[in-house]
Design a protein around this motif. Structure first.
Motif, PDB file in Angstrom:
ATOM      1  N   CYS A 188      33.048   8.768   9.530  1.00  0.00           N
ATOM      2  CA  CYS A 188      33.443   7.674  10.363  1.00  0.00           C
ATOM      3  C   CYS A 188      34.295   6.732  10.050  1.00  0.00           C
ATOM      4  O   CYS A 188      34.580   5.544  10.458  1.00  0.00           O
ATOM      5  CB  CYS A 188      32.197   6.864  10.551  1.00  0.00           C
ATOM      6  SG  CYS A 188      30.554   7.864  11.127  1.00  0.00           S
TER       7      CYS A 188
ATOM      8  N   HIS B 246      24.614  13.583  11.631  1.00  0.00           N
ATOM      9  CA  HIS B 246      24.558  13.980  13.044  1.00  0.00           C
ATOM     10  C   HIS B 246      23.283  13.606  13.842  1.00  0.00           C
ATOM     11  O   HIS B 246      22.295  13.440  12.943  1.00  0.00           O
ATOM     12  CB  HIS B 246      24.855  15.737  12.982  1.00  0.00           C
ATOM     13  CG  HIS B 246      26.355  16.006  12.389  1.00  0.00           C
ATOM     14  ND1 HIS B 246      26.346  17.163  11.559  1.00  0.00           N
ATOM     15  CD2 HIS B 246      27.333  15.669  12.734  1.00  0.00           C
ATOM     16  CE1 HIS B 246      27.488  17.298  11.179  1.00  0.00           C
ATOM     17  NE2 HIS B 246      28.353  16.408  11.802  1.00  0.00           N
TER      18      HIS B 246
ATOM     19  N   ASP C 221      20.836  15.235  15.411  1.00  0.00           N
ATOM     20  CA  ASP C 221      19.549  15.874  15.269  1.00  0.00           C
ATOM     21  C   ASP C 221      19.041  15.575  13.672  1.00  0.00           C
ATOM     22  O   ASP C 221      17.685  15.638  13.358  1.00  0.00           O
ATOM     23  CB  ASP C 221      19.695  17.292  15.604  1.00  0.00           C
ATOM     24  CG  ASP C 221      19.920  17.469  17.025  1.00  0.00           C
ATOM     25  OD1 ASP C 221      19.545  16.406  17.878  1.00  0.00           O
ATOM     26  OD2 ASP C 221      20.423  18.569  17.133  1.00  0.00           O
TER      27      ASP C 221
ATOM     28  N   CYS D 203      26.670  15.447   8.027  1.00  0.00           N
ATOM     29  CA  CYS D 203      27.215  14.147   8.394  1.00  0.00           C
ATOM     30  C   CYS D 203      28.584  14.582   8.975  1.00  0.00           C
ATOM     31  O   CYS D 203      29.162  15.472   8.882  1.00  0.00           O
ATOM     32  CB  CYS D 203      27.376  13.249   7.221  1.00  0.00           C
ATOM     33  SG  CYS D 203      25.748  12.659   6.351  1.00  0.00           S
ATOM     34  N   GLU D 204      29.120  13.492   9.633  1.00  0.00           N
ATOM     35  CA  GLU D 204      30.446  13.379   9.849  1.00  0.00           C
ATOM     36  C   GLU D 204      31.010  12.039   9.619  1.00  0.00           C
ATOM     37  O   GLU D 204      30.368  10.963   9.325  1.00  0.00           O
ATOM     38  CB  GLU D 204      30.524  13.347  11.565  1.00  0.00           C
ATOM     39  CG  GLU D 204      30.000  12.218  12.075  1.00  0.00           C
ATOM     40  CD  GLU D 204      30.146  12.297  13.657  1.00  0.00           C
ATOM     41  OE1 GLU D 204      30.711  13.287  14.263  1.00  0.00           O
ATOM     42  OE2 GLU D 204      29.135  11.608  14.424  1.00  0.00           O
TER      43      GLU D 204
ATOM     44  N   TYR E  50      30.039   7.801   6.101  1.00  0.00           N
ATOM     45  CA  TYR E  50      29.760   9.107   6.895  1.00  0.00           C
ATOM     46  C   TYR E  50      28.385   8.676   7.521  1.00  0.00           C
ATOM     47  O   TYR E  50      27.597   7.745   7.136  1.00  0.00           O
ATOM     48  CB  TYR E  50      29.382  10.209   5.645  1.00  0.00           C
ATOM     49  CG  TYR E  50      30.469  10.632   5.236  1.00  0.00           C
ATOM     50  CD1 TYR E  50      30.953  11.941   5.710  1.00  0.00           C
ATOM     51  CD2 TYR E  50      31.079  10.113   4.151  1.00  0.00           C
ATOM     52  CE1 TYR E  50      32.178  12.563   5.368  1.00  0.00           C
ATOM     53  CE2 TYR E  50      32.435  10.720   3.577  1.00  0.00           C
ATOM     54  CZ  TYR E  50      32.757  11.804   4.159  1.00  0.00           C
ATOM     55  OH  TYR E  50      33.735  12.498   3.246  1.00  0.00           O
TER      56      TYR E  50
END
Length: 361
Positions: A189, A197, A199, A186-187, A194
């Motif tokens: 936000c 990603h 994919d 994850c990233e 979170y």
């Protein structure tokens, strides 16, 4: 042309920004509407139907329009509630990942076109009790807690929320290794929110779809989700996402699902395999059928084993329903007995349907 084919054509027209084909003589709007409702795509399909030169009229048109209008209102409500829950979780120190429809709906031409029955979010298991307190403060009633991999909340009149402690319960365990550390996929936000990603998100969408396929089937909306993801600004790498599912042994079936999405909403031609999958899905409705689920389970393990597991679930399954077993496994027989007494009164309609199907088979 069948009503199934025509319904897919209506949805395809919306996705491509085109005018849909007029209703063929051999089809009826009534049947198209019923199919759209069973697959949870009626609101989206109405956008295409109302733009026809000869759109549905009378009572049917009014009912169909009402479904679309309710979807608009529910979409606004759900998005506002998601933001409120996310802000409250961040304030309470709970990191969280919105799942499935919460993200996918933003990839459609309009967010209301992708309906969702509930909001799904993933949190760390140790924060479940804290999340329950927060949800109650937000006006939600806790309808189920610590009996499965997610806790269930409801706020009248339409808000359903599932707070997941794990991505998969007993069903879908073959995908656990691929998502053993979802937070690393994850990233951030903002705050403690979170998102996967691209994919990884698509791999999870495929895994969730395959779980439903194996349980009892899935519907048109799931196949459309796959196509929308692949053709969105997320720039998903199909091959990387499929490779993530290889440890599950289901990457081939996942690829077939992506191919069917290309047949329905892209330019790919049918194969025998996509035709077989199409027949299965078109008879499933949004979340599949009990008949399909029982047939799939008995095909995998045999009737005797399936019935035995139905009455005496595995220790792993029972631990999710009865957390006391984690410290005292010796209580397993007592928990089985308790479950036999209480289970018939939980989701009794579904349980009655299972029993009816088992007798037939």
């Amino acid at each position: 042309m069948t009503e199934n084919e025509y319904l897919i054509g209506l949805l395809r027209a919306i996705l491509h920004g085109m005018q849909a084909q007029e209703l063929p003589e051999e089809c009826s709007f009534e049947k198209v509407y019923d199919l759209a409702e069973s697959h949870s795509v009626a609101g989206m399909a109405y956008y295409a139907a109302e733009a026809l030169k000869s759109p549905p009229t009378g009572k049917l048109s009014a009912e169909w329009r009402q479904i679309r209008d309710k979807a608009l209102v529910k979409d606004i409500t759900q998005q506002a509630e998601l933001e409120a829950i996310s802000a409250a979780f961040t304030a309470g120190g709970i990191r969280h990942i919105p799942l499935k429809g919460c993200i996918i709906k933003h990839l459609y031409p309009q967010t209301d076109m992708r309906t969702m029955s509930d909001i799904d979010m993933l949190i760390d298991p140790e924060n479940a009790a804290k999340a329950r307190d927060i949800m109650k403060n937000l006006g939600y009633a806790c309808e189920d807690f610590a009996h499965d991999h997610h806790d269930v909340y409801f706020k009248p009149p339409v808000m359903n929320v599932e707070v997941h402690r794990e991505l998969f319960g007993e069903e879908g365990q073959e995908f656990v290794s691929a998502f053993s550390d979802p937070w690393s996929m994850c990233e951030n936000c903002g705050g403690l929110r979170y998102e996967f990603h691209a994919d990884a998100f698509f791999a999870y969408i495929l895994a969730h779809a395959l779980k439903h396929l194996d349980e009892g089937g899935t519907g048109i909306r799931t196949v459309m989700d796959v196509w929308v993801c692949l053709n969105s600004e997320m720039h998903i790498d199909r091959e990387k996402a499929l490779a993530m599912l290889e440890p599950s042994g289901k990457s081939g079936r996942a690829r077939l699902l992506t191919e069917l999405s290309d047949v329905w909403f892209g330019e790919r031609h049918h194969t025998e395999q996509t035709l077989e999958l199409e027949r299965y899905i078109l008879g499933s409705g949004t979340y599949g059928t009990v008949t399909n689920m029982i047939s799939n389970k008995m095909e995998q393990s045999g009737k005797k084993t399936y019935v035995l597991r139905l009455i005496f679930p595995t220790f792993e399954h029972m631990k999710r329903q009865y957390p006391a077993l984690k410290k005292a496994p010796v209580l397993l027989p007592f928990c089985w007995a308790l479950r036999l007494v209480t289970k018939p009164f939980i989701n009794w309609r579904a349980n009655a349907e299972k029993l009816k199907m088992l007798v037939k088979k």
